[in-house]
Design a protein around this motif. Structure first.
Motif, short mmCIF file in Angstrom:
data_model
loop_
_atom_site.label_atom_id
_atom_site.label_comp_id
_atom_site.label_asym_id
_atom_site.label_seq_id
_atom_site.Cartn_x
_atom_site.Cartn_y
_atom_site.Cartn_z
N ALA A 51 0.65 -1.15 0.12
CA ALA A 51 -0.27 -0.16 -0.10
C ALA A 51 1.06 1.17 0.24
CB ALA A 51 -1.01 -0.12 0.74
N ALA A 52 2.66 1.29 0.43
CA ALA A 52 2.67 2.73 0.59
C ALA A 52 3.42 2.43 -1.02
CB ALA A 52 4.27 2.14 1.51
N VAL A 53 3.71 1.76 -0.91
CA VAL A 53 4.42 1.55 -2.52
C VAL A 53 4.38 2.24 -3.90
CG1 VAL A 53 5.48 0.13 -4.42
CG2 VAL A 53 6.42 -0.61 -2.25
N ALA A 54 2.04 2.16 -3.68
CA ALA A 54 1.30 2.59 -4.16
C ALA A 54 0.97 3.93 -3.67
CB ALA A 54 0.12 1.21 -4.04
N ALA A 55 0.40 4.34 -3.02
CA ALA A 55 0.34 5.33 -2.50
C ALA A 55 2.11 6.86 -2.70
CB ALA A 55 -0.11 5.56 -0.95
N ALA A 56 2.61 6.42 -3.05
CA ALA A 56 3.85 7.31 -3.53
C ALA A 56 4.10 7.67 -5.17
CB ALA A 56 4.90 6.11 -2.75
N ALA A 57 3.48 6.24 -5.70
CA ALA A 57 3.71 6.43 -6.68
C ALA A 57 1.78 7.02 -7.14
CB ALA A 57 3.38 4.58 -7.70
N GLU A 58 0.80 7.86 -6.75
CA GLU A 58 0.16 8.43 -6.82
C GLU A 58 0.28 9.53 -5.82
OE1 GLU A 58 -4.74 8.88 -5.43
OE2 GLU A 58 -3.96 6.86 -5.35
N GLY A 59 1.73 10.03 -5.41
CA GLY A 59 1.87 11.64 -4.05
C GLY A 59 0.78 11.83 -3.81
N PHE A 60 1.39 12.95 -3.42
CA PHE A 60 0.35 13.50 -2.04
C PHE A 60 0.37 15.01 -2.57
CE2 PHE A 60 1.80 10.06 0.11
CZ PHE A 60 0.31 9.90 0.85
N GLY A 61 0.26 15.62 -3.95
CA GLY A 61 -0.23 17.02 -4.42
C GLY A 61 1.67 17.23 -3.96
N ARG A 62 1.49 18.71 -3.70
CA ARG A 62 2.68 19.27 -2.90
C ARG A 62 3.36 18.45 -2.36
NH1 ARG A 62 3.87 22.25 1.04
NH2 ARG A 62 2.27 22.95 2.26
N GLY A 63 3.29 18.09 -1.32
CA GLY A 63 3.74 17.29 -0.42
C GLY A 63 5.03 16.12 -0.55
N LEU A 64 5.74 16.29 -0.17
CA LEU A 64 6.97 15.13 0.36
C LEU A 64 5.92 13.99 0.18
CD1 LEU A 64 9.44 17.23 1.38
CD2 LEU A 64 9.46 17.05 -0.36
N CYS A 65 6.43 12.72 0.53
CA CYS A 65 6.14 11.48 0.81
C CYS A 65 7.70 10.57 1.59
CB CYS A 65 5.69 10.70 -0.73
SG CYS A 65 5.28 8.87 0.55
N ALA A 66 7.50 10.28 2.35
CA ALA A 66 8.11 9.23 2.94
C ALA A 66 7.35 8.46 3.41
CB ALA A 66 8.94 10.10 4.12
N ILE A 67 8.44 6.85 3.27
CA ILE A 67 7.83 5.69 3.70
C ILE A 67 8.73 5.28 5.64
CG2 ILE A 67 7.74 3.19 3.30
CD1 ILE A 67 7.18 3.89 0.70
N ARG A 68 8.44 5.03 6.32
CA ARG A 68 9.51 4.71 7.28
C ARG A 68 9.03 3.32 7.51
NH1 ARG A 68 8.33 5.47 14.19
NH2 ARG A 68 6.47 4.84 13.35
N ILE A 69 10.30 2.52 7.44
CA ILE A 69 10.50 1.06 7.34
C ILE A 69 10.22 0.05 8.74
CG2 ILE A 69 11.60 1.31 5.13
CD1 ILE A 69 14.27 0.98 6.40
N ASN A 70 10.62 -0.36 8.40
CA ASN A 70 10.24 -1.45 9.82
C ASN A 70 12.46 -1.61 10.02
OD1 ASN A 70 7.89 -2.79 11.22
ND2 ASN A 70 8.14 -3.22 8.90
N ALA A 71 12.50 -1.22 11.99
CA ALA A 71 14.17 -1.15 12.50
C ALA A 71 15.01 -2.04 11.83
CB ALA A 71 13.92 -1.89 13.85
N THR A 72 16.50 -2.21 11.93
CA THR A 72 17.38 -2.84 11.22
C THR A 72 17.52 -4.44 11.48
OG1 THR A 72 18.90 -1.22 11.10
CG2 THR A 72 20.11 -3.41 10.80
N GLU A 73 17.09 -4.35 12.67
CA GLU A 73 17.19 -5.79 13.06
C GLU A 73 15.61 -7.16 13.15
OE1 GLU A 73 15.25 -3.15 16.56
OE2 GLU A 73 17.05 -3.48 14.52
N SER A 74 14.53 -6.24 12.45
CA SER A 74 13.00 -6.60 12.30
C SER A 74 13.13 -7.81 10.90
CB SER A 74 12.11 -5.13 11.81
OG SER A 74 10.97 -5.85 11.31
N GLY A 75 12.26 -8.30 10.77
CA GLY A 75 12.29 -10.01 9.84
C GLY A 75 11.78 -8.80 8.34
N GLU A 76 11.84 -7.68 8.75
CA GLU A 76 10.36 -7.26 7.76
C GLU A 76 11.64 -5.81 7.18
OE1 GLU A 76 7.43 -8.35 6.58
OE2 GLU A 76 6.81 -9.32 8.35
N HIS A 77 12.99 -5.53 7.23
CA HIS A 77 13.71 -4.76 6.91
C HIS A 77 14.46 -4.90 5.87
CE1 HIS A 77 16.54 -1.45 7.52
NE2 HIS A 77 17.73 -2.53 7.02
#
Length: 269
Positions: A52-78
């Protein structure tokens, strides 16, 4: 790195797993939206939130910047988060609990400007090294985790955070990158939020991390120049002739002119 972009006054966190929140964010005037894959997302929803984050970033947020907060280094999702972010159209990647320059460098290697969250004592002590890593665009104060790891009682003021917060600002300024203040948890205390924003700006922060849309206007006003500041800046620039000289009841020089121009540029955003 030195970023040429104006620092966000308002950086709104929202769960990447919440499509309604993402849709609403596109109607808001936040300078930055941070799509969260970490604390705001249940373990069984991590993969869905990542897509969902990848899809949302592709659509954008108008003039606003888009960032994605990932899971921490030790997480299995990192690792999966890093791969997704590298292929996404987000403007920035946010890494939580940054504690070493090596961690920051590994995340910055995906090729996205990095915002490193300083949330632990080790992170505070390593902040200068983290800020100096090529690709790091800013430091974010993780106030809640800092309170917990420093042993500050719930409900206490920001006095116990003062050294950590100022260290984050110092580290950011030494590397000429952004410094973003931590979140304000109370959702029904606009006066408290405004006071904390004023305190953050007085410490030197560029903007505020937010957790609710109702906080945007208050933070934007606090971290933007007031009418009096704008009038003073314009008058100072007009009066300056070079070198040290008197302006009203104070002495000014080239540094003050540069500050005034930067303030006006921030207003003109």
């Amino acid at each position: 790195m030195t970023t040429a972009r104006l620092a966000p006054r308002t950086a709104l966190f929202l769960p990447a797993s919440n499509p309604r929140a993402i849709a609403k964010a596109r109607t808001l005037d936040a300078d930055m939206v941070i799509l969260d894959l970490e604390d705001a997302v249940r373990e069984d929803a991590k993969a869905m939130a990542r897509a969902a984050a990848v899809a949302a970033a592709a659509e954008g947020f108008g003039r606003g910047l888009c960032a994605i907060r990932i899971n921490a280094t030790e997480s299995g999702e990192h690792a999966a988060d890093l791969t997704a972010v590298a292929e996404s159209m987000c403007d920035f990647v946010v890494v939580p609990k940054a504690e070493t320059a090596e961690q920051a460098a590994a995340v910055a290697a995906v090729g996205k400007p990095l915002l490193a969250m300083i949330e632990t004592p080790r992170g505070v002590l390593a902040a200068a090294g983290i800020a100096a890593v090529p690709g790091v665009a800013g430091l974010l104060a993780g106030a809640n985790d800092l309170r917990a790891t420093l042993g500050i009682p719930a409900g206490a003021g920001r006095e116990g955070l003062a050294l950590a917060l100022q260290t984050i600002v110092l580290a950011a300024r030494a590397s000429r990158i952004w410094a973003i203040d931590g979140v304000f948890n109370a959702l029904d205390d606009p006066e408290g939020l405004a006071a904390e924003c004023r305190h953050g700006r007085a410490l030197g922060f560029d903007g505020k991390s937010l957790i609710h849309p109702d906080q945007i206007q208050i933070a934007a006003q606090a971290f933007g120049p007031s009418d009096d500041e704008l009038v003073d800046a314009a008058a100072l620039i007009a009066a300056a002739t070079g070198g040290a000289e008197r302006f009203g009841n104070r002495m000014i020089e080239a540094m003050h002119v540069a500050q005034a121009r930067a303030l006006l540029k921030r207003y003109q955003r």
